[in-house]
Design a protein around this motif. Structure first.
Motif, PDB file in Angstrom:
ATOM      1  N   THR A 232      11.582  47.679 -13.649  1.00  0.00           N
ATOM      2  CA  THR A 232      12.678  48.393 -12.991  1.00  0.00           C
ATOM      3  C   THR A 232      12.387  49.890 -12.934  1.00  0.00           C
ATOM      4  O   THR A 232      12.607  50.546 -11.911  1.00  0.00           O
ATOM      5  N   GLY A 233      11.869  50.423 -14.041  1.00  0.00           N
ATOM      6  CA  GLY A 233      11.548  51.844 -14.085  1.00  0.00           C
ATOM      7  C   GLY A 233      10.459  52.226 -13.094  1.00  0.00           C
ATOM      8  O   GLY A 233      10.538  53.275 -12.446  1.00  0.00           O
ATOM      9  N   LEU A 234       9.435  51.377 -12.968  1.00  0.00           N
ATOM     10  CA  LEU A 234       8.357  51.681 -12.035  1.00  0.00           C
ATOM     11  C   LEU A 234       8.863  51.678 -10.596  1.00  0.00           C
ATOM     12  O   LEU A 234       8.516  52.564  -9.802  1.00  0.00           O
ATOM     13  N   LEU A 235       9.687  50.698 -10.249  1.00  0.00           N
ATOM     14  CA  LEU A 235      10.237  50.668  -8.894  1.00  0.00           C
ATOM     15  C   LEU A 235      11.094  51.909  -8.631  1.00  0.00           C
ATOM     16  O   LEU A 235      11.007  52.529  -7.560  1.00  0.00           O
ATOM     17  N   ALA A 236      11.905  52.287  -9.608  1.00  0.00           N
ATOM     18  CA  ALA A 236      12.729  53.495  -9.461  1.00  0.00           C
ATOM     19  C   ALA A 236      11.846  54.722  -9.263  1.00  0.00           C
ATOM     20  O   ALA A 236      12.113  55.571  -8.402  1.00  0.00           O
ATOM     21  N   LEU A 237      10.787  54.833 -10.056  1.00  0.00           N
ATOM     22  CA  LEU A 237       9.877  55.974  -9.953  1.00  0.00           C
ATOM     23  C   LEU A 237       9.248  56.056  -8.568  1.00  0.00           C
ATOM     24  O   LEU A 237       9.173  57.136  -7.968  1.00  0.00           O
ATOM     25  N   MET A 238       8.807  54.913  -8.050  1.00  0.00           N
ATOM     26  CA  MET A 238       8.202  54.900  -6.716  1.00  0.00           C
ATOM     27  C   MET A 238       9.195  55.335  -5.647  1.00  0.00           C
ATOM     28  O   MET A 238       8.886  56.154  -4.775  1.00  0.00           O
ATOM     29  N   LEU A 239      10.395  54.780  -5.700  1.00  0.00           N
ATOM     30  CA  LEU A 239      11.395  55.096  -4.674  1.00  0.00           C
ATOM     31  C   LEU A 239      11.790  56.572  -4.713  1.00  0.00           C
ATOM     32  O   LEU A 239      11.890  57.232  -3.678  1.00  0.00           O
ATOM     33  N   LEU A 240      12.009  57.089  -5.917  1.00  0.00           N
ATOM     34  CA  LEU A 240      12.445  58.477  -6.051  1.00  0.00           C
ATOM     35  C   LEU A 240      11.342  59.456  -5.658  1.00  0.00           C
ATOM     36  O   LEU A 240      11.615  60.541  -5.147  1.00  0.00           O
ATOM     37  N   THR A 241      10.107  59.068  -5.895  1.00  0.00           N
ATOM     38  CA  THR A 241       8.982  59.923  -5.522  1.00  0.00           C
ATOM     39  C   THR A 241       8.728  59.845  -4.024  1.00  0.00           C
ATOM     40  O   THR A 241       8.575  60.871  -3.346  1.00  0.00           O
ATOM     41  N   ASP A 242       8.702  58.627  -3.495  1.00  0.00           N
ATOM     42  CA  ASP A 242       8.414  58.450  -2.072  1.00  0.00           C
ATOM     43  C   ASP A 242       9.528  59.007  -1.194  1.00  0.00           C
ATOM     44  O   ASP A 242       9.296  59.326  -0.022  1.00  0.00           O
ATOM     45  N   ALA A 243      10.729  59.150  -1.751  1.00  0.00           N
ATOM     46  CA  ALA A 243      11.853  59.691  -0.982  1.00  0.00           C
ATOM     47  C   ALA A 243      11.558  61.086  -0.454  1.00  0.00           C
ATOM     48  O   ALA A 243      12.139  61.518   0.546  1.00  0.00           O
ATOM     49  N   ARG A 244      10.631  61.818  -1.089  1.00  0.00           N
ATOM     50  CA  ARG A 244      10.329  63.191  -0.676  1.00  0.00           C
ATOM     51  C   ARG A 244       9.191  63.263   0.326  1.00  0.00           C
ATOM     52  O   ARG A 244       8.810  64.367   0.754  1.00  0.00           O
ATOM     53  N   SER A 245       8.594  62.135   0.679  1.00  0.00           N
ATOM     54  CA  SER A 245       7.334  62.155   1.429  1.00  0.00           C
ATOM     55  C   SER A 245       7.448  62.883   2.769  1.00  0.00           C
ATOM     56  O   SER A 245       6.516  63.582   3.179  1.00  0.00           O
ATOM     57  N   ALA A 246       8.569  62.746   3.476  1.00  0.00           N
ATOM     58  CA  ALA A 246       8.697  63.374   4.793  1.00  0.00           C
ATOM     59  C   ALA A 246       8.677  64.891   4.724  1.00  0.00           C
ATOM     60  O   ALA A 246       8.311  65.557   5.696  1.00  0.00           O
ATOM     61  N   ALA A 247       9.063  65.444   3.569  1.00  0.00           N
ATOM     62  CA  ALA A 247       9.145  66.899   3.432  1.00  0.00           C
ATOM     63  C   ALA A 247       7.903  67.502   2.773  1.00  0.00           C
ATOM     64  O   ALA A 247       7.825  68.716   2.601  1.00  0.00           O
ATOM     65  N   ARG A 248       6.933  66.665   2.412  1.00  0.00           N
ATOM     66  CA  ARG A 248       5.768  67.161   1.668  1.00  0.00           C
ATOM     67  C   ARG A 248       4.725  67.821   2.546  1.00  0.00           C
ATOM     68  O   ARG A 248       3.801  68.461   2.046  1.00  0.00           O
ATOM     69  N   THR A 249       4.817  67.612   3.844  1.00  0.00           N
ATOM     70  CA  THR A 249       3.842  68.221   4.751  1.00  0.00           C
ATOM     71  C   THR A 249       4.556  68.994   5.852  1.00  0.00           C
ATOM     72  O   THR A 249       5.646  68.617   6.288  1.00  0.00           O
ATOM     73  N   GLY A 250       3.914  70.056   6.302  1.00  0.00           N
ATOM     74  CA  GLY A 250       4.456  70.863   7.378  1.00  0.00           C
ATOM     75  C   GLY A 250       4.027  70.331   8.731  1.00  0.00           C
ATOM     76  O   GLY A 250       3.408  69.260   8.824  1.00  0.00           O
ATOM     77  N   PRO A 251       4.321  71.049   9.803  1.00  0.00           N
ATOM     78  CA  PRO A 251       4.038  70.551  11.157  1.00  0.00           C
ATOM     79  C   PRO A 251       2.561  70.330  11.440  1.00  0.00           C
ATOM     80  O   PRO A 251       2.199  69.566  12.340  1.00  0.00           O
ATOM     81  N   HIS A 252       1.679  70.969  10.688  1.00  0.00           N
ATOM     82  CA  HIS A 252       0.243  70.823  10.920  1.00  0.00           C
ATOM     83  C   HIS A 252      -0.426  70.031   9.794  1.00  0.00           C
ATOM     84  O   HIS A 252      -1.643  70.100   9.621  1.00  0.00           O
ATOM     85  N   GLY A 253       0.368  69.287   9.035  1.00  0.00           N
ATOM     86  CA  GLY A 253      -0.174  68.470   7.957  1.00  0.00           C
ATOM     87  C   GLY A 253      -0.436  69.219   6.673  1.00  0.00           C
ATOM     88  O   GLY A 253      -1.014  68.669   5.738  1.00  0.00           O
ATOM     89  N   GLU A 254      -0.003  70.467   6.607  1.00  0.00           N
ATOM     90  CA  GLU A 254      -0.241  71.259   5.412  1.00  0.00           C
ATOM     91  C   GLU A 254       0.696  70.842   4.283  1.00  0.00           C
ATOM     92  O   GLU A 254       1.811  70.384   4.520  1.00  0.00           O
ATOM     93  N   LEU A 255       0.234  71.006   3.044  1.00  0.00           N
ATOM     94  CA  LEU A 255       1.022  70.623   1.870  1.00  0.00           C
ATOM     95  C   LEU A 255       2.169  71.599   1.665  1.00  0.00           C
ATOM     96  O   LEU A 255       1.992  72.813   1.765  1.00  0.00           O
ATOM     97  N   VAL A 256       3.350  71.049   1.374  1.00  0.00           N
ATOM     98  CA  VAL A 256       4.522  71.866   1.040  1.00  0.00           C
ATOM     99  C   VAL A 256       4.921  71.519  -0.395  1.00  0.00           C
ATOM    100  O   VAL A 256       5.279  70.376  -0.678  1.00  0.00           O
TER     101      VAL A 256
END
Length: 421
Positions: A232-256
């Motif tokens: 349960t903890g691992l699934l929670a960790l994945m979901l909470l981490t992956d939830a930020r994926s759309a905001a991790r890169t800028g318009p040119h693929g740069e890391l944010v």
């Protein structure tokens, strides 16, 4: 189009259970996998026109077992194995089972297949590859692309892994080593997710297909073991981490970086589900590494702004995670050094950058040469006002990472610290 997609999703759901049923009854991992692939292909061709059968899994098992039997019979050199298979499973053993019939293949076959793919005789790389192939249903070409290696290289890796598990009894491990084997399964899923969320090399920061596959497989394990806090903890960790994926890169693929991300782009549904799973996981026994890391991720995700982050609570959780105090079941070994690096950042946020730098220095032996150690040191040196030291550390980190987006980000941070001309 949607109907075809539904069928593809259904096939991916049943594929590991069908493979598990065949391996359990017949053995012959290679032949069983080939037969399952043929059955899946037949279903993809026939079901859109003829309609989905009432018992899809039973249909697939029946077709796959027929193909496997035919393959065994066509090879004279395998006559003895054919006779053994026939003795173990009569021709009618794989007819579509009636509803509620006890000999229907259970979802436990998926878990048993995962245990087999994560056999301790295999290297972690082989465990990951075989899991993605046999349980995830990815093709060898897809796995090779995900790991940035030639298809022939990945085919050899998977073939060697299959040979290693050849003859291993297809059953769940006994009570004496079940926890250890489950920990290996979770560690493999964690490795797959991490490679998807932050690719260790290549031009892309995020490989969404790998991260999604890890989440899908972990959901499957949790359906089978809903009371296991580590799962349960691992699934929670994945979901909470992956939830930020759309905001991790800028318009040119740069890391944010996390503190600069547009939090309105975070997936609130995933955060809500993940936070609920954290509460569930912490109620399911002693808190292991996955539960604690998930709780840390939840505190980050629940902060409306970076400055609202509850760093003292995060540091308290890192203390439980990193400092030696006999954690319960579910603490993996591999994440510990990186967790120590996360704790160094938390120490800096609570007690100041100099305190954080002291923690980083204590990790030198365990993370020597790793670009993340240099990147964190650079960040803390910059906060402490040591501009020259920070620039040198950023440059060193940029040289050591194999990820193109990370290299560009670190070079940009170093360039920003150059004195004006």
């Amino acid at each position: 189009m949607r109907r075809t997609t539904d069928i593809e999703d259904l096939l991916r759901l049943h594929a590991p259970q069908v493979l598990g049923a065949l391996v359990r009854r017949y053995g012959h991992f290679d032949l069983a996998e080939e037969s399952v692939q043929e059955a899946l292909l037949a279903a993809a061709q026939q079901w859109p026109e003829a309609g989905r059968p009432d018992n899809p899994r039973g249909w697939l098992i029946k077709v796959a077992s027929r193909r496997l039997t035919e393959a065994l019979r066509s090879d004279e050199a395998r006559r003895r194995r054919e006779e053994t298979a026939a003795a173990l499973a009569p021709r009618d053993a794989f007819t579509a089972p009636a509803p509620g019939e006890s000999r229907a293949p259970s979802d436990d076959d998926t878990l048993t297949l995962l245990f087999l793919c994560c056999h301790p005789e295999l290297t972690p790389a082989a465990q990951v590859a075989l899991t993605l192939r046999a349980v995830g249903g990815l093709t060898t070409a897809e796995i090779a692309r995900a790991h940035l290696v030639p298809e022939a290289t990945m085919a050899q890796r998977i073939s060697r892994a299959k040979q290693k598990v050849k003859g291993v009894p297809f059953r769940q491990p006994g009570p004496e080593d079940r926890d250890q084997r489950l920990e290996a399964v979770l560690q493999v899923l964690y490795l797959i997710f991490n490679e998807g969320y932050t690719a260790t090399s290549g031009s892309d920061l995020h490989r969404a297909d790998l991260a999604a596959e890890a989440i899908r497989l972990t959901r499957a394990v949790r359906r089978l073991l809903p009371q296991e806090g580590a799962v349960t903890g691992l699934l929670a960790l994945m979901l909470l981490t992956d939830a930020r994926s759309a905001a991790r890169t800028g318009p040119h693929g740069e890391l944010v970086p996390l503190d600069e991300q547009d939090r309105s782009r975070w997936d609130r549904n995933a955060i809500t589900e993940g936070s609920a799973l954290v509460e569930k996981a912490l109620s399911q026994g002693p808190a292991g590494a996955y539960q604690l890391q998930a709780a840390i991720a939840a505190l980050h995700d629940e902060a409306a702004r970076a400055e609202d982050t509850d760093w003292p609570q995060i540091l308290a959780l890192y203390d439980l995670l990193v400092l030696p105090r006999g954690l319960g079941h579910g603490r993996p070994h591999a994440p510990a050094p990186m967790a120590g690096l996360g704790r160094a950042v938390a120490v800096a946020m609570v007690h100041g950058p100099e305190a954080g730098l002291a923690e980083v220095a204590g990790l030198e032996d365990r993370l020597a040469g790793h670009h993340r150690l240099d990147a964190v040191r650079a960040h803390l040196l910059e906060k402490a006002g040591d501009i020259e030291g920070a620039r040198a550390a950023y440059q060193l980190a940029a040289q050591r990472t194999l990820s193109v987006p990370e290299t560009r980000y670190l070079q940009m941070r170093a360039a920003r610290l150059l004195p004006p001309a």
